[in-house]
Design a protein around this motif. Structure first.
Motif, PDB file in Angstrom:
ATOM      1  N   GLY A 310       0.827  -1.189   0.000  1.00  0.00           N
ATOM      2  CA  GLY A 310       0.000   0.000   0.000  1.00  0.00           C
ATOM      3  C   GLY A 310       0.867   1.246   0.000  1.00  0.00           C
ATOM      4  O   GLY A 310       2.010   1.232   0.492  1.00  0.00           O
ATOM      5  N   TYR A 311       0.331   2.314  -0.557  1.00  0.00           N
ATOM      6  CA  TYR A 311       1.108   3.553  -0.663  1.00  0.00           C
ATOM      7  C   TYR A 311       1.593   4.037   0.696  1.00  0.00           C
ATOM      8  O   TYR A 311       2.780   4.337   0.882  1.00  0.00           O
ATOM      9  N   THR A 312       0.694   4.140   1.664  1.00  0.00           N
ATOM     10  CA  THR A 312       1.078   4.668   2.970  1.00  0.00           C
ATOM     11  C   THR A 312       2.123   3.777   3.630  1.00  0.00           C
ATOM     12  O   THR A 312       3.082   4.269   4.232  1.00  0.00           O
ATOM     13  N   ASP A 313       1.949   2.472   3.526  1.00  0.00           N
ATOM     14  CA  ASP A 313       2.919   1.548   4.128  1.00  0.00           C
ATOM     15  C   ASP A 313       4.302   1.736   3.510  1.00  0.00           C
ATOM     16  O   ASP A 313       5.315   1.770   4.223  1.00  0.00           O
ATOM     17  N   PHE A 314       4.345   1.850   2.192  1.00  0.00           N
ATOM     18  CA  PHE A 314       5.644   1.939   1.531  1.00  0.00           C
ATOM     19  C   PHE A 314       6.312   3.278   1.806  1.00  0.00           C
ATOM     20  O   PHE A 314       7.536   3.339   1.995  1.00  0.00           O
ATOM     21  N   VAL A 315       5.539   4.358   1.836  1.00  0.00           N
ATOM     22  CA  VAL A 315       6.127   5.670   2.104  1.00  0.00           C
ATOM     23  C   VAL A 315       6.705   5.720   3.515  1.00  0.00           C
ATOM     24  O   VAL A 315       7.776   6.303   3.750  1.00  0.00           O
ATOM     25  N   ILE A 316       6.014   5.109   4.468  1.00  0.00           N
ATOM     26  CA  ILE A 316       6.552   5.062   5.833  1.00  0.00           C
ATOM     27  C   ILE A 316       7.876   4.298   5.847  1.00  0.00           C
ATOM     28  O   ILE A 316       8.834   4.692   6.520  1.00  0.00           O
ATOM     29  N   MET A 317       7.959   3.216   5.075  1.00  0.00           N
ATOM     30  CA  MET A 317       9.214   2.475   4.966  1.00  0.00           C
ATOM     31  C   MET A 317      10.307   3.346   4.340  1.00  0.00           C
ATOM     32  O   MET A 317      11.469   3.309   4.765  1.00  0.00           O
ATOM     33  N   GLN A 318       9.933   4.139   3.336  1.00  0.00           N
ATOM     34  CA  GLN A 318      10.911   5.043   2.725  1.00  0.00           C
ATOM     35  C   GLN A 318      11.384   6.101   3.720  1.00  0.00           C
ATOM     36  O   GLN A 318      12.574   6.423   3.784  1.00  0.00           O
ATOM     37  N   ILE A 319      10.466   6.631   4.517  1.00  0.00           N
ATOM     38  CA  ILE A 319      10.834   7.653   5.495  1.00  0.00           C
ATOM     39  C   ILE A 319      11.823   7.091   6.506  1.00  0.00           C
ATOM     40  O   ILE A 319      12.783   7.769   6.908  1.00  0.00           O
ATOM     41  N   VAL A 320      11.622   5.833   6.926  1.00  0.00           N
ATOM     42  CA  VAL A 320      12.582   5.189   7.823  1.00  0.00           C
ATOM     43  C   VAL A 320      13.960   5.161   7.170  1.00  0.00           C
ATOM     44  O   VAL A 320      14.983   5.479   7.792  1.00  0.00           O
ATOM     45  N   GLY A 321      14.011   4.783   5.877  1.00  0.00           N
ATOM     46  CA  GLY A 321      15.279   4.769   5.166  1.00  0.00           C
ATOM     47  C   GLY A 321      15.894   6.149   5.039  1.00  0.00           C
ATOM     48  O   GLY A 321      17.114   6.313   5.162  1.00  0.00           O
ATOM     49  N   VAL A 322      15.062   7.159   4.832  1.00  0.00           N
ATOM     50  CA  VAL A 322      15.561   8.520   4.634  1.00  0.00           C
ATOM     51  C   VAL A 322      16.184   9.078   5.914  1.00  0.00           C
ATOM     52  O   VAL A 322      17.079   9.930   5.854  1.00  0.00           O
ATOM     53  N   ILE A 323      15.747   8.615   7.073  1.00  0.00           N
ATOM     54  CA  ILE A 323      16.399   9.022   8.317  1.00  0.00           C
ATOM     55  C   ILE A 323      17.878   8.639   8.279  1.00  0.00           C
ATOM     56  O   ILE A 323      18.759   9.427   8.663  1.00  0.00           O
ATOM     57  N   PHE A 324      18.168   7.446   7.775  1.00  0.00           N
ATOM     58  CA  PHE A 324      19.555   7.017   7.620  1.00  0.00           C
ATOM     59  C   PHE A 324      20.266   7.855   6.559  1.00  0.00           C
ATOM     60  O   PHE A 324      21.469   8.118   6.666  1.00  0.00           O
ATOM     61  N   PHE A 325      19.540   8.264   5.542  1.00  0.00           N
ATOM     62  CA  PHE A 325      20.061   9.169   4.518  1.00  0.00           C
ATOM     63  C   PHE A 325      20.586  10.437   5.175  1.00  0.00           C
ATOM     64  O   PHE A 325      21.731  10.868   4.934  1.00  0.00           O
ATOM     65  N   GLY A 326      19.775  11.060   6.019  1.00  0.00           N
ATOM     66  CA  GLY A 326      20.180  12.289   6.685  1.00  0.00           C
ATOM     67  C   GLY A 326      21.366  12.099   7.608  1.00  0.00           C
ATOM     68  O   GLY A 326      22.314  12.900   7.610  1.00  0.00           O
ATOM     69  N   VAL A 327      21.351  11.020   8.399  1.00  0.00           N
ATOM     70  CA  VAL A 327      22.439  10.760   9.343  1.00  0.00           C
ATOM     71  C   VAL A 327      23.758  10.564   8.605  1.00  0.00           C
ATOM     72  O   VAL A 327      24.793  11.147   8.975  1.00  0.00           O
ATOM     73  N   PHE A 328      23.742   9.761   7.545  1.00  0.00           N
ATOM     74  CA  PHE A 328      24.985   9.483   6.827  1.00  0.00           C
ATOM     75  C   PHE A 328      25.437  10.673   5.983  1.00  0.00           C
ATOM     76  O   PHE A 328      26.632  10.799   5.685  1.00  0.00           O
ATOM     77  N   THR A 329      24.518  11.546   5.599  1.00  0.00           N
ATOM     78  CA  THR A 329      24.919  12.788   4.933  1.00  0.00           C
ATOM     79  C   THR A 329      25.767  13.631   5.870  1.00  0.00           C
ATOM     80  O   THR A 329      26.832  14.137   5.490  1.00  0.00           O
ATOM     81  N   LEU A 330      25.311  13.781   7.100  1.00  0.00           N
ATOM     82  CA  LEU A 330      26.066  14.568   8.074  1.00  0.00           C
ATOM     83  C   LEU A 330      27.387  13.900   8.447  1.00  0.00           C
ATOM     84  O   LEU A 330      28.416  14.561   8.569  1.00  0.00           O
TER      85      LEU A 330
END
Length: 482
Positions: A310-330
């Motif tokens: 489902g769209y909402t389920d997958f976007v929440i999974m992407q947001i979890v991944g993006v948190i790691f995106f931000g951390v590793f960017t810094l």
């Protein structure tokens, strides 16, 4: 009194808080606009802006308009780069932000194909080109604000501030979409597109961008030019035609910078646009069941399946991944300042190449839905970790390839020409490869690995830039091929 005067004169023209905010706010809006458009390109535009027909064809058409902005970006890079190198960074940054904000806001008012026919996708294309034109000057200006105001030895860390706009923009954009989804009625469940969402709900994120643009303009109008640019002006290093200068003297850096950025762009767009399309498209069994329930014919031989989330389920999974995106960017900034941009990126690019070979390990549907979900979540986390590690140092590396008098133009052209090779083509190529493989993502992974090979070669041919001195690197710099 005499001892206080030098200290006062040494104070930075732009305080650290202003540098961080000014460089971060613009790229946050840039990536917010990108994610809003990318989401609509998957969920809305294929339905509302094209005639009814083949779903895959409409998705490709939607992604084609999405990619068209990348063609306009090099034009924006030349125009904004010219003014940024000739007249200063501040006014150019304000102009690019305003152009981008107005175009995004107007998309929220566009009529659909059902209302005006072929005019609808044409208007969408025009505004998307305007977005791309503005984006052509946005990133480089923000990167220059950060790096030209950075303390000695911390340029890569400061260069991560504009890069951090990518994960922050993603989280804001998708949170806005999720809130709209949950607030609107969903007769077929919260993971489905409702009539209200297609009628007007999708417009809200585009209109909301106006608020962010107003905040960004307020911050950027308070900037003053960096000491580096002021010195270039004072010494007469400013060129009347920066494009001619950078092409004549720094063409090697332009080529290297373009391919150094390539794998980053391909990974970025695969992790956002392609995974959203692939992850939320129904499996063959799910599509067949839906067709049977609706009483419509279904041809399994021509259907290109996805994972069926489902769209909402997958976007929440992407947001979890993006948190790691931000951390590793810094985290990538201090590491790049310590060991060098080139050395770090050679390792990360090699890992991106290996990651591309593992798509089928993570992204094929499993018998146990929970196991399938766990694999996809691991894929998203790993991919976004690599994204942060490769994207963070780019804020320093690309500007460092060029001297002050052509730094805006040179970094902007490299960044945005790479967007054509990587960003514009990635969603289209990935969708075509996905279909060619009968719904399997393995060819998409090979595509990512191939781009990593090209980036690795460009990095290998380039020099380390962490010790380049901005104070003395005002005119021509010999930073070409080793």
């Amino acid at each position: 009194m005499s001892s206080a005067a030098p200290a006062a004169s040494a104070a930075p023209a732009n305080p650290r808080s202003r540098v961080i905010t000014a460089s971060l706010i613009g790229t946050t809006i840039e990536f917010y606009d990108f994610y809003v458009y990318a989401t609509a390109a998957v969920l809305v535009f294929p339905i509302l802006f094209f005639p009814a027909g083949n779903d895959t064809v409409n998705l490709l058409l939607s992604f084609s308009i999405f990619g068209a902005a990348m063609v306009a970006r090099p034009v924006g890079a030349v125009i904004f780069g010219h003014f940024g190198d000739k007249f200063g960074r501040k006014a150019t940054l304000v102009g690019s932000l305003l152009t981008m904000g107005v175009a995004t806001f107007l998309i929220g008012f566009l009529p659909t194909y059902g209302q005006v026919g072929i005019v609808a996708p044409i208007l969408l294309l025009i505004l998307r080109l305007a977005q791309g034109f503005a984006l052509g000057g946005e990133w480089s200006g923000a990167a220059l604000v950060a790096t030209e105001n950075a303390p000695k030895g911390k340029r890569a860390w400061y260069g991560t501030f504009p890069q951090l706009g990518a994960p922050i923009g993603f989280i804001i954009a998708n949170t806005v979409f999720l809130v709209i989804y949950f607030l609107l009625p969903h007769p077929d469940g919260p993971a489905q597109r409702s009539e209200e969402f297609l009628a007007w709900g999708w417009r809200v994120p585009f209109l909301f961008s106006a608020v962010m643009v107003i905040v960004g303009l307020y911050v950027r109008l308070k900037l003053v030019e960096s000491a580096t640019f002021a010195k270039a002006e004072k010494t007469g290093a400013i060129r009347k035609f920066p494009l001619g200068e950078v092409v004549r003297r720094h063409w090697k850096q332009l080529i290297l910078g373009t391919f150094i950025m390539l794998a980053t762009y391909v990974l970025f767009y695969l992790m956002t646009s392609f995974t959203l399309a692939y992850g939320t498209k129904a499996t063959t069994d799910g599509a067949a069941a839906a067709a049977q329930a609706a009483g419509t014919p279904f041809d399994a031989a021509t259907y290109v399946p996805g994972l069926g989330f489902g769209y909402t389920d997958f976007v929440i999974m992407q947001i979890v991944g993006v948190i790691f995106f931000g951390v590793f960017t810094l985290l990538s900034g201090p590491v790049a300042d310590s060991i060098g941009r080139r050395r770090l990126l050679l390792w990360i690019t090699g890992l991106i190449g290996v990651f591309g070979l593992l798509f089928n390990v993570f992204l094929l549907p499993q018998l146990d839905p929970k196991f399938s979900g766990a694999l996809v979540q691991a894929f998203l986390i790993l991919g976004f970790m690599l994204m942060g590690a490769t994207f963070g140092p780019m804020g320093a590396l690309l500007p460092e390839l060029f001297p002050t008098n052509v730094r805006y133009t040179g970094s902007a052209i490299s960044y945005n020409v790479s967007s054509i090779l990587g960003a514009a083509l990635a969603p289209i190529v990935a969708t075509a490869l996905w279909a060619a493989a009968g719904g399997s993502p393995w060819l998409v992974g090979i595509y990512l690995s191939g781009s990593a090979v090209l980036t690795f070669i460009a990095l290998w041919l380039s020099k380390e830039t962490k010790d380049v001195e901005y104070e003395t690197n005002i005119g021509h710099a010999d930073l070409g091929i080793r």
